[in-house]
Design an enzyme around this catalytic site. Structure first.
Site, mmCIF file in Angstrom:
data_model
loop_
_atom_site.group_PDB
_atom_site.id
_atom_site.type_symbol
_atom_site.label_atom_id
_atom_site.label_comp_id
_atom_site.label_asym_id
_atom_site.label_seq_id
_atom_site.Cartn_x
_atom_site.Cartn_y
_atom_site.Cartn_z
ATOM 1 N N SER A 8 -41.188 24.444 -9.744
ATOM 2 C CA SER A 8 -42.110 23.653 -10.558
ATOM 3 C C SER A 8 -43.544 23.962 -10.148
ATOM 4 O O SER A 8 -43.941 23.702 -9.005
ATOM 5 C CB SER A 8 -41.832 22.158 -10.352
ATOM 6 N N HIS A 33 -40.570 26.146 -14.132
ATOM 7 C CA HIS A 33 -40.566 24.770 -14.656
ATOM 8 C C HIS A 33 -42.010 24.270 -14.787
ATOM 9 O O HIS A 33 -42.787 24.340 -13.842
ATOM 10 C CB HIS A 33 -39.782 23.898 -13.673
ATOM 11 N N ASP A 35 -44.297 20.973 -15.762
ATOM 12 C CA ASP A 35 -44.286 19.520 -15.912
ATOM 13 C C ASP A 35 -45.476 19.056 -16.731
ATOM 14 O O ASP A 35 -46.621 19.164 -16.280
ATOM 15 C CB ASP A 35 -44.338 18.860 -14.529
ATOM 16 N N MET A 37 -47.455 15.996 -18.237
ATOM 17 C CA MET A 37 -47.604 14.544 -18.046
ATOM 18 C C MET A 37 -48.838 14.066 -18.793
ATOM 19 O O MET A 37 -49.868 14.756 -18.800
ATOM 20 C CB MET A 37 -47.757 14.230 -16.558
ATOM 21 N N HIS A 66 -40.854 20.439 -19.248
ATOM 22 C CA HIS A 66 -40.398 19.054 -19.051
ATOM 23 C C HIS A 66 -41.492 18.129 -19.574
ATOM 24 O O HIS A 66 -42.539 17.991 -18.954
ATOM 25 C CB HIS A 66 -40.136 18.859 -17.541
ATOM 26 N N MET A 68 -43.094 14.834 -20.123
ATOM 27 C CA MET A 68 -43.175 13.425 -19.713
ATOM 28 C C MET A 68 -44.321 12.800 -20.497
ATOM 29 O O MET A 68 -45.373 12.428 -19.946
ATOM 30 C CB MET A 68 -43.419 13.346 -18.192
ATOM 31 N N MET A 137 -33.108 12.827 -13.514
ATOM 32 C CA MET A 137 -34.248 12.678 -12.596
ATOM 33 C C MET A 137 -33.733 12.075 -11.290
ATOM 34 O O MET A 137 -33.055 11.040 -11.295
ATOM 35 C CB MET A 137 -35.314 11.745 -13.185
ATOM 36 N N ASP A 175 -34.080 17.115 -10.755
ATOM 37 C CA ASP A 175 -35.524 17.303 -10.571
ATOM 38 C C ASP A 175 -36.065 16.141 -9.735
ATOM 39 O O ASP A 175 -35.955 14.981 -10.140
ATOM 40 C CB ASP A 175 -36.177 17.334 -11.966
HETATM 41 C C1 DX5 Z 1 -41.725 14.993 -11.102
HETATM 42 C C2 DX5 Z 1 -41.600 16.345 -11.769
HETATM 43 C C3 DX5 Z 1 -41.010 17.380 -10.878
HETATM 44 C C4 DX5 Z 1 -41.803 17.688 -9.632
HETATM 45 C C5 DX5 Z 1 -40.816 17.811 -8.525
HETATM 46 O O1 DX5 Z 1 -42.055 14.033 -12.040
HETATM 47 O O2 DX5 Z 1 -40.785 16.268 -12.927
HETATM 48 O O3 DX5 Z 1 -40.691 18.575 -11.584
HETATM 49 O O4 DX5 Z 1 -42.541 18.869 -9.703
HETATM 50 O O5 DX5 Z 1 -41.490 17.910 -7.324
HETATM 51 P P1 DX5 Z 1 -40.738 17.906 -5.933
HETATM 52 O O6 DX5 Z 1 -39.731 19.026 -5.942
HETATM 53 O O7 DX5 Z 1 -41.838 18.114 -4.950
HETATM 54 O O8 DX5 Z 1 -40.056 16.562 -5.789
HETATM 55 ZN ZN ZN Z 2 -40.062 18.221 -13.869
#
Ligand code: DX5
Ligand code: ZN
Length: 219
Positions: A8, A33, A35, A37, A66, A68, A137, A175
């Site tokens: 990620s 990956h 993320d 947000m 992903h 969010m 998650m 994740d």
């Molecule tokens: C969290 C994200 C993850 C994040 C995981 O909301 O969806 O993808 O990058 O980070 P680690 O592996 O550090 O928990």
């Molecule tokens: Zn993620």
């Protein structure tokens, strides 16, 4: 043993994004990956389609987006066009989730669904043929570097049982808090796709070493 490691880039040093992705690719990453947000569904704000477009210029590896964000259906076209190969939407953000998954597939992108730690697996029963991948998650979404929630091992097992029971070919991704100490038990519970941020980009011996440590833990 067949599985996917998806670093990620949330935990990457963004000053050197190209180089950091290249190190992950050279270190044996299977997917990248991303993320996304929005500061609304989750407290944090991160990336948009422009970052996906930039990642696409660096690697031909599958890009796993992903989302969010609230109203994800308004943005899936833009992420598909930017180069996403997999788009994951939160069950909690989609009142018409079946339609949203179908519209992702119609764009030629692999649809996936994700549920928060507090959302029950049983919620997926009506949908197991509408997605290619279910993301469980293993932390509450929003930030990297959080601790794995131990109650999620059993949730992964129950997800696997549901997929088998409904003859679904979907795979299980996890994740959050994935590291050398948690990854093996997740594999044993049924996960085959592992997102990891800080365990890879924050590894003291470097990005490739972070990926190697996960492979070694899975041996
Ligand atoms: C969290 C994200 C993850 C994040 C995981 O909301 O969806 O993808 O990058 O980070 P680690 O592996 O550090 O928990
Ligand atoms: Zn993620």
């Amino acid at each position: 043993m067949s599985y996917i490691i998806a670093p990620s880039i949330l935990s990457a040093d963004l000053r050197y994004l190209e180089d950091q992705i290249q190190q992950a690719v050279d270190g044996g990453a299977d997917w990248i990956h991303v993320d996304v947000m929005d500061g609304s569904f989750v407290p944090n704000i991160t990336f948009g389609p422009n970052i996906v477009k930039a990642v696409r210029k660096v690697t031909q590896l599958p890009i796993d987006v992903h989302l969010m964000i609230v109203n994800p259906e308004r943005h899936i076209d833009a992420f598909a066009e930017a180069g996403a190969n997999h788009i994951t939407v939160h069950y909690e953000t989609c009142p018409h989730i079946q339609r949203t998954l179908e519209s992702i597939r119609d764009l030629g992108v692999s649809p996936a669904i994700v549920i928060n730690p507090g959302t029950p697996v049983s919620t997926l029963r009506e949908l197991t043929h509408d997605f290619d991948k279910i993301l469980i998650m293993t932390v509450n979404p929003g930030f990297g570097g959080q601790s794995f929630l131990p109650g999620m091992y059993d949730k992964i097992r129950r997800t696997k049982a549901l997929l088998e029971e409904t003859n679904s070919q979907a795979t299980i991704q996890i994740d959050g808090g994935v590291d050398k100490d948690t990854i093996k038990a997740c594999y044993q519970a049924g996960a085959r796709n592992f997102v990891a941020g800080s365990a890879i980009f924050g590894h003291q011996a470097g990005i490739a070493a972070g990926i190697t440590a996960l492979h070694e833990a899975l041996r």
